[in-house]
Design a protein around this motif. Sequence first.
Motif, PDB file in Angstrom:
ATOM      1  N   SER A  71       0.851  -1.194   0.000  1.00  0.00           N
ATOM      2  CA  SER A  71       0.000   0.000   0.000  1.00  0.00           C
ATOM      3  C   SER A  71       0.880   1.235   0.000  1.00  0.00           C
ATOM      4  O   SER A  71       2.091   1.152   0.173  1.00  0.00           O
ATOM      5  CB  SER A  71      -0.909   0.008   1.229  1.00  0.00           C
ATOM      6  OG  SER A  71      -0.135   0.204   2.393  1.00  0.00           O
ATOM      7  N   THR A  72       0.251   2.385  -0.169  1.00  0.00           N
ATOM      8  CA  THR A  72       0.999   3.634  -0.137  1.00  0.00           C
ATOM      9  C   THR A  72       1.114   4.165   1.290  1.00  0.00           C
ATOM     10  O   THR A  72       1.683   5.225   1.501  1.00  0.00           O
ATOM     11  CB  THR A  72       0.346   4.692  -1.040  1.00  0.00           C
ATOM     12  OG1 THR A  72      -1.023   4.852  -0.646  1.00  0.00           O
ATOM     13  CG2 THR A  72       0.419   4.278  -2.499  1.00  0.00           C
ATOM     14  N   GLY A  73       0.598   3.424   2.248  1.00  0.00           N
ATOM     15  CA  GLY A  73       0.735   3.782   3.653  1.00  0.00           C
ATOM     16  C   GLY A  73       1.794   2.905   4.283  1.00  0.00           C
ATOM     17  O   GLY A  73       1.885   1.721   3.994  1.00  0.00           O
ATOM     18  N   GLY A  74       2.602   3.501   5.122  1.00  0.00           N
ATOM     19  CA  GLY A  74       3.659   2.742   5.781  1.00  0.00           C
ATOM     20  C   GLY A  74       3.132   1.980   6.980  1.00  0.00           C
ATOM     21  O   GLY A  74       1.946   1.668   7.079  1.00  0.00           O
ATOM     22  N   GLY A  75       4.029   1.663   7.855  1.00  0.00           N
ATOM     23  CA  GLY A  75       3.696   0.928   9.064  1.00  0.00           C
ATOM     24  C   GLY A  75       4.244  -0.482   9.002  1.00  0.00           C
ATOM     25  O   GLY A  75       3.833  -1.280   8.156  1.00  0.00           O
ATOM     26  N   ARG A  76       5.193  -0.782   9.894  1.00  0.00           N
ATOM     27  CA  ARG A  76       5.812  -2.113   9.876  1.00  0.00           C
ATOM     28  C   ARG A  76       4.802  -3.224  10.083  1.00  0.00           C
ATOM     29  O   ARG A  76       5.027  -4.353   9.639  1.00  0.00           O
ATOM     30  CB  ARG A  76       6.908  -2.205  10.941  1.00  0.00           C
ATOM     31  CG  ARG A  76       8.120  -1.346  10.622  1.00  0.00           C
ATOM     32  CD  ARG A  76       9.218  -1.496  11.637  1.00  0.00           C
ATOM     33  NE  ARG A  76       8.704  -1.253  12.976  1.00  0.00           N
ATOM     34  CZ  ARG A  76       9.244  -1.736  14.084  1.00  0.00           C
ATOM     35  NH1 ARG A  76      10.314  -2.485  14.033  1.00  0.00           N
ATOM     36  NH2 ARG A  76       8.728  -1.466  15.262  1.00  0.00           N
ATOM     37  N   ASP A  77       3.686  -2.929  10.734  1.00  0.00           N
ATOM     38  CA  ASP A  77       2.662  -3.963  10.927  1.00  0.00           C
ATOM     39  C   ASP A  77       2.005  -4.361   9.609  1.00  0.00           C
ATOM     40  O   ASP A  77       1.378  -5.412   9.519  1.00  0.00           O
ATOM     41  CB  ASP A  77       1.605  -3.490  11.924  1.00  0.00           C
ATOM     42  CG  ASP A  77       2.164  -3.375  13.333  1.00  0.00           C
ATOM     43  OD1 ASP A  77       3.206  -4.007  13.618  1.00  0.00           O
ATOM     44  OD2 ASP A  77       1.576  -2.643  14.151  1.00  0.00           O
ATOM     45  N   ASN A  78       2.139  -3.520   8.576  1.00  0.00           N
ATOM     46  CA  ASN A  78       1.575  -3.808   7.249  1.00  0.00           C
ATOM     47  C   ASN A  78       2.602  -4.424   6.310  1.00  0.00           C
ATOM     48  O   ASN A  78       2.325  -4.614   5.125  1.00  0.00           O
ATOM     49  CB  ASN A  78       1.039  -2.517   6.617  1.00  0.00           C
ATOM     50  CG  ASN A  78      -0.050  -1.892   7.447  1.00  0.00           C
ATOM     51  OD1 ASN A  78      -0.880  -2.587   8.019  1.00  0.00           O
ATOM     52  ND2 ASN A  78      -0.049  -0.570   7.529  1.00  0.00           N
ATOM     53  N   ALA A  79       3.786  -4.718   6.808  1.00  0.00           N
ATOM     54  CA  ALA A  79       4.873  -5.214   5.958  1.00  0.00           C
ATOM     55  C   ALA A  79       4.568  -6.609   5.418  1.00  0.00           C
ATOM     56  O   ALA A  79       4.086  -7.471   6.139  1.00  0.00           O
ATOM     57  CB  ALA A  79       6.185  -5.243   6.736  1.00  0.00           C
ATOM     58  N   ILE A  80       4.870  -6.789   4.125  1.00  0.00           N
ATOM     59  CA  ILE A  80       4.815  -8.130   3.534  1.00  0.00           C
ATOM     60  C   ILE A  80       6.206  -8.758   3.545  1.00  0.00           C
ATOM     61  O   ILE A  80       6.348  -9.947   3.320  1.00  0.00           O
ATOM     62  CB  ILE A  80       4.249  -8.106   2.101  1.00  0.00           C
ATOM     63  CG1 ILE A  80       5.138  -7.272   1.179  1.00  0.00           C
ATOM     64  CG2 ILE A  80       2.814  -7.601   2.104  1.00  0.00           C
ATOM     65  CD1 ILE A  80       4.891  -7.501  -0.293  1.00  0.00           C
ATOM     66  N   TRP A  81       7.224  -7.930   3.777  1.00  0.00           N
ATOM     67  CA  TRP A  81       8.607  -8.382   3.899  1.00  0.00           C
ATOM     68  C   TRP A  81       9.367  -7.372   4.721  1.00  0.00           C
ATOM     69  O   TRP A  81       9.151  -6.185   4.561  1.00  0.00           O
ATOM     70  CB  TRP A  81       9.231  -8.549   2.515  1.00  0.00           C
ATOM     71  CG  TRP A  81      10.630  -9.061   2.593  1.00  0.00           C
ATOM     72  CD1 TRP A  81      11.021 -10.363   2.680  1.00  0.00           C
ATOM     73  CD2 TRP A  81      11.826  -8.281   2.623  1.00  0.00           C
ATOM     74  NE1 TRP A  81      12.389 -10.441   2.757  1.00  0.00           N
ATOM     75  CE2 TRP A  81      12.903  -9.167   2.720  1.00  0.00           C
ATOM     76  CE3 TRP A  81      12.085  -6.914   2.576  1.00  0.00           C
ATOM     77  CZ2 TRP A  81      14.219  -8.741   2.765  1.00  0.00           C
ATOM     78  CZ3 TRP A  81      13.393  -6.484   2.632  1.00  0.00           C
ATOM     79  CH2 TRP A  81      14.443  -7.393   2.720  1.00  0.00           C
TER      80      TRP A  81
END
Length: 159
Positions: A71-81
């Motif tokens: 996504s265009t939003g960050g956040g390590r909780d949203n990381a796929i890698w």
Amino acid sequence: MPQATVSMIYCVQQATGTDAGVNEAIAGLPELLLPGEFGGMPLQAIRALPGVIAAVDAARADPDDLYITTSTGGGRDNAIWPSAGGVVQIQAGQSETPDVTVAFDHSQNLSLWDYDSVSDDDLLGSVTMFASEQGQGEIAKLAKSPIENSYYYVVYRVD
């Protein structure tokens, strides 16, 4: 449904090592000093400030704390890698092999982020993968950020 497999991330140039707080402090020096304190050369001192910022940046060649989202939003909780909440340190000339696969319909964003514990995470760059790239073999696209002065190649294939 197409699937993109990210095979490599290559760091051409990591983000600048100077954070906004240092830049603001250096840029604020002329406001803090009286013209007489410059030894009669205030314009030369002010003109030298970008060089001071560049020197600090070169001396602080910190690695990026890289993670990837779709996504265009960050956040390590949203990381796929590397994984939700994780980061991988990387610098210019280094590469990583995520070997992560993402299914999508028509197109898919892939954003590279630098984790920052003090302020918001920094977007290092993004690429868009397209279903029309299916079967074309490995594709390399440049993800860049003029704000962070970062440049990364993202290598992937769409099957």
